[in-house]
Motif scaffolding. Structure first.
Motif, mmCIF file in Angstrom:
data_model
loop_
_atom_site.group_PDB
_atom_site.id
_atom_site.type_symbol
_atom_site.label_atom_id
_atom_site.label_comp_id
_atom_site.label_asym_id
_atom_site.label_seq_id
_atom_site.Cartn_x
_atom_site.Cartn_y
_atom_site.Cartn_z
ATOM 1 N N ILE A 97 62.101 43.887 58.216
ATOM 2 C CA ILE A 97 63.046 42.800 57.920
ATOM 3 C C ILE A 97 62.439 41.839 56.911
ATOM 4 O O ILE A 97 63.081 41.451 55.934
ATOM 5 N N SER A 98 61.202 41.464 57.129
ATOM 6 C CA SER A 98 60.519 40.543 56.227
ATOM 7 C C SER A 98 60.404 41.139 54.834
ATOM 8 O O SER A 98 60.656 40.464 53.831
ATOM 9 N N GLU B 233 67.825 31.694 55.672
ATOM 10 C CA GLU B 233 66.996 32.846 56.046
ATOM 11 C C GLU B 233 67.627 33.604 57.215
ATOM 12 O O GLU B 233 67.615 34.844 57.237
ATOM 13 N N LYS C 202 70.291 35.801 55.849
ATOM 14 C CA LYS C 202 69.709 37.009 55.254
ATOM 15 C C LYS C 202 69.379 38.050 56.323
ATOM 16 O O LYS C 202 69.660 39.235 56.162
ATOM 17 N N ILE C 203 68.802 37.570 57.419
ATOM 18 C CA ILE C 203 68.429 38.475 58.515
ATOM 19 C C ILE C 203 69.668 39.081 59.156
ATOM 20 O O ILE C 203 69.722 40.289 59.427
ATOM 21 N N VAL D 74 61.948 37.043 53.912
ATOM 22 C CA VAL D 74 61.694 35.973 54.876
ATOM 23 C C VAL D 74 60.318 36.214 55.498
ATOM 24 O O VAL D 74 60.010 37.325 55.920
ATOM 25 N N CYS E 282 63.009 30.035 61.245
ATOM 26 C CA CYS E 282 63.759 30.323 60.015
ATOM 27 C C CYS E 282 64.781 29.228 59.735
ATOM 28 O O CYS E 282 65.361 28.644 60.656
ATOM 29 N N THR F 162 64.129 41.291 53.291
ATOM 30 C CA THR F 162 64.824 40.019 53.092
ATOM 31 C C THR F 162 63.982 38.988 52.354
ATOM 32 O O THR F 162 64.522 38.026 51.817
ATOM 33 N N LYS G 156 61.459 51.808 53.751
ATOM 34 C CA LYS G 156 62.443 51.113 52.909
ATOM 35 C C LYS G 156 63.009 52.067 51.858
ATOM 36 O O LYS G 156 64.220 52.133 51.648
ATOM 37 N N ASN H 282 72.593 39.532 57.779
ATOM 38 C CA ASN H 282 73.160 40.498 56.828
ATOM 39 C C ASN H 282 72.393 41.811 56.873
ATOM 40 O O ASN H 282 72.973 42.891 56.830
ATOM 41 N N PHE H 283 71.074 41.719 56.971
ATOM 42 C CA PHE H 283 70.251 42.917 57.070
ATOM 43 C C PHE H 283 70.570 43.689 58.347
ATOM 44 O O PHE H 283 70.741 44.905 58.317
ATOM 45 N N ASP I 78 73.535 45.941 58.216
ATOM 46 C CA ASP I 78 73.484 47.051 57.262
ATOM 47 C C ASP I 78 73.515 48.384 58.011
ATOM 48 O O ASP I 78 72.681 48.641 58.882
#
Length: 105
Positions: A55-56, A75, A78-79, A61, A71, A59, A28, A81-82, A85
């Motif tokens: 991812i968890s 949620e 959010k995933i 989640v 989810c 985010t 990260k 959107n990730f 990236d």
């Protein structure tokens, strides 16, 4: 953590000692905060599990909700959107058994 361009790190230890959690945190930091490329070799965890934990972590989640597909809509957003990236391309994951020759090539 600041790494030089040619640094190589090998992490080992007994099961359930936090190796993967530490590696996810490092991933990260390097890939998303410093926007640098990281190659990750895992001898014990599959690519999908590593990515699910990342991812968890990013985010917030729960990884079991991701694993079992439970989810909620916010949620899932959010995933998604990730996954959109561009910095996700900074992560190269090799899973399974590898010899030093595999890694060298």
């Amino acid at each position: 953590m600041i790494l030089e361009n040619d640094d190589v790190m090998i992490v080992g230890g007994r099961p359930a000692m936090g190796k993967t959690a530490w590696a996810i945190s490092l991933m990260k930091n390097i890939c998303f905060e410093q926007n640098k490329v990281m190659v990750f070799f895992s001898l014990e965890m599959a690519h999908d599990r590593i990515l699910r934990r990342l991812i968890s972590n990013i985010t917030g989640v729960d990884s079991n909700k991701i694993k079992y597909g439970t989810c909620e809509d916010h949620e899932i957003r959010k995933i998604l959107n990730f996954k959109a990236d561009e910095r996700l391309k900074n992560i190269i994951i090799f899973d399974g058994s590898h010899t030093t020759k595999d890694i060298e090539n």
